[in-house]
Design a protein around this motif. Sequence first.
Motif, PDB file in Angstrom:
ATOM      1  N   GLU A  17      65.238  45.112  17.669  1.00 29.47           N
ATOM      2  CA  GLU A  17      65.838  46.740  16.402  1.00 29.47           C
ATOM      3  C   GLU A  17      64.638  46.969  16.001  1.00 29.47           C
ATOM      4  O   GLU A  17      63.696  46.544  15.657  1.00 29.47           O
ATOM      5  CB  GLU A  17      67.288  46.327  15.963  1.00 29.47           C
ATOM      6  N   GLY A  18      64.024  48.463  15.328  1.00 28.67           N
ATOM      7  CA  GLY A  18      62.989  49.312  14.354  1.00 28.67           C
ATOM      8  C   GLY A  18      62.990  50.300  14.912  1.00 28.67           C
ATOM      9  O   GLY A  18      63.949  50.578  14.874  1.00 28.67           O
ATOM     10  N   THR A  19      62.805  50.850  13.820  1.00 31.57           N
ATOM     11  CA  THR A  19      62.927  52.418  13.493  1.00 31.57           C
ATOM     12  C   THR A  19      61.671  53.024  15.046  1.00 31.57           C
ATOM     13  O   THR A  19      59.787  52.742  14.802  1.00 31.57           O
ATOM     14  CB  THR A  19      61.963  52.312  11.800  1.00 31.57           C
ATOM     15  N   ARG A  20      61.078  54.412  15.173  1.00 35.05           N
ATOM     16  CA  ARG A  20      60.683  54.996  16.116  1.00 35.05           C
ATOM     17  C   ARG A  20      58.791  55.541  15.242  1.00 35.05           C
ATOM     18  O   ARG A  20      59.112  56.358  14.052  1.00 35.05           O
ATOM     19  CB  ARG A  20      61.044  56.481  16.323  1.00 35.05           C
ATOM     20  N   HIS A  21      58.333  54.672  15.995  1.00 34.69           N
ATOM     21  CA  HIS A  21      57.304  55.388  15.376  1.00 34.69           C
ATOM     22  C   HIS A  21      56.510  56.722  15.882  1.00 34.69           C
ATOM     23  O   HIS A  21      56.589  57.266  16.687  1.00 34.69           O
ATOM     24  CB  HIS A  21      56.017  54.284  16.092  1.00 34.69           C
ATOM     25  N   SER A  22      55.555  57.689  14.717  1.00 37.53           N
ATOM     26  CA  SER A  22      54.888  59.096  15.369  1.00 37.53           C
ATOM     27  C   SER A  22      54.155  59.363  16.437  1.00 37.53           C
ATOM     28  O   SER A  22      54.339  60.139  16.975  1.00 37.53           O
ATOM     29  CB  SER A  22      54.652  59.577  13.872  1.00 37.53           C
ATOM     30  N   ALA A  23      53.990  58.011  16.916  1.00 37.10           N
ATOM     31  CA  ALA A  23      53.094  58.022  17.836  1.00 37.10           C
ATOM     32  C   ALA A  23      53.711  58.556  19.379  1.00 37.10           C
ATOM     33  O   ALA A  23      54.880  58.476  19.701  1.00 37.10           O
ATOM     34  CB  ALA A  23      52.384  56.580  18.317  1.00 37.10           C
ATOM     35  N   PRO A  46      57.128  53.552  21.456  1.00 36.54           N
ATOM     36  CA  PRO A  46      56.236  53.396  19.939  1.00 36.54           C
ATOM     37  C   PRO A  46      57.530  53.004  19.018  1.00 36.54           C
ATOM     38  O   PRO A  46      58.606  53.719  18.857  1.00 36.54           O
ATOM     39  CB  PRO A  46      55.466  54.159  19.805  1.00 36.54           C
ATOM     40  N   LEU A  47      57.756  51.558  18.476  1.00 41.39           N
ATOM     41  CA  LEU A  47      58.127  51.219  17.384  1.00 41.39           C
ATOM     42  C   LEU A  47      57.335  51.096  16.024  1.00 41.39           C
ATOM     43  O   LEU A  47      56.385  50.430  16.345  1.00 41.39           O
ATOM     44  CB  LEU A  47      59.616  50.047  17.609  1.00 41.39           C
ATOM     45  N   GLU A  48      57.647  51.149  14.459  1.00 40.98           N
ATOM     46  CA  GLU A  48      56.733  51.116  13.600  1.00 40.98           C
ATOM     47  C   GLU A  48      56.673  49.044  13.551  1.00 40.98           C
ATOM     48  O   GLU A  48      58.103  49.048  13.210  1.00 40.98           O
ATOM     49  CB  GLU A  48      57.779  51.191  12.695  1.00 40.98           C
ATOM     50  N   ILE A  49      55.830  48.131  13.618  1.00 39.22           N
ATOM     51  CA  ILE A  49      55.821  47.391  13.771  1.00 39.22           C
ATOM     52  C   ILE A  49      56.088  46.743  12.513  1.00 39.22           C
ATOM     53  O   ILE A  49      56.713  45.979  12.561  1.00 39.22           O
ATOM     54  CB  ILE A  49      54.251  46.021  14.146  1.00 39.22           C
ATOM     55  N   ASP A  50      55.710  47.156  11.134  1.00 37.24           N
ATOM     56  CA  ASP A  50      56.282  46.551  10.250  1.00 37.24           C
ATOM     57  C   ASP A  50      58.438  46.566   9.764  1.00 37.24           C
ATOM     58  O   ASP A  50      59.045  46.171   9.281  1.00 37.24           O
ATOM     59  CB  ASP A  50      55.978  47.265   8.354  1.00 37.24           C
ATOM     60  N   THR A  51      58.906  47.652  10.926  1.00 41.06           N
ATOM     61  CA  THR A  51      59.918  47.375  10.890  1.00 41.06           C
ATOM     62  C   THR A  51      61.311  47.008  12.333  1.00 41.06           C
ATOM     63  O   THR A  51      62.253  46.478  12.380  1.00 41.06           O
ATOM     64  CB  THR A  51      60.833  48.476  10.259  1.00 41.06           C
ATOM     65  N   PHE A  52      59.980  45.968  13.109  1.00 44.87           N
ATOM     66  CA  PHE A  52      60.394  45.760  14.360  1.00 44.87           C
ATOM     67  C   PHE A  52      60.922  44.203  14.135  1.00 44.87           C
ATOM     68  O   PHE A  52      60.884  43.537  13.501  1.00 44.87           O
ATOM     69  CB  PHE A  52      59.429  45.647  15.528  1.00 44.87           C
ATOM     70  N   SER A  53      61.999  44.195  14.901  1.00 45.78           N
ATOM     71  CA  SER A  53      62.531  42.133  14.994  1.00 45.78           C
ATOM     72  C   SER A  53      63.425  42.672  16.015  1.00 45.78           C
ATOM     73  O   SER A  53      63.697  42.971  16.864  1.00 45.78           O
ATOM     74  CB  SER A  53      63.346  41.955  14.476  1.00 45.78           C
TER      75      SER A  53
END
Length: 130
Positions: A17-23, A46-53
């Motif tokens: 799971e993670g949060t969508r990155h703007s790229a 793309p997902l934000e690396i700091d929210t990704f698990s």
Amino acid sequence: MAERVVGGCKCGHVRYEGTRHSAATFRCHCRDCQKLTGSGHSEMLPLEIDTFSISETCKVFEMQGGSGQPTYSGFCPNCGSQLTRRSTRMSDRVYVHASSLDDPAHYAPEKSIYTDAAQPWDTDGIIKPS
């Protein structure tokens, strides 16, 4: 509000799971993606690396990318599903394969990359720059 993304492999052994990155989302036709997916291209979100698990059970294959720097491909050791791609060049994000999303209908590719490597039988889906 940031878009939360959830997915996993075919057998359910690996979840992420993670949060969508703007790229931009993209369709990649490079030879690495062709070989890793067993198809003509991959579909990447793309997902934000700091929210990704991701489950600790995910295996990672390290290879040399087109830039000469390392890239990493995450997959399920049980069923072999391709799940992630990341590189040292874009360390703020991880890309997930659209087919691994719990709801892949929300995915829409915005561009095609490495189209010069596209196979002749896989060119109909190339997104032309506007």
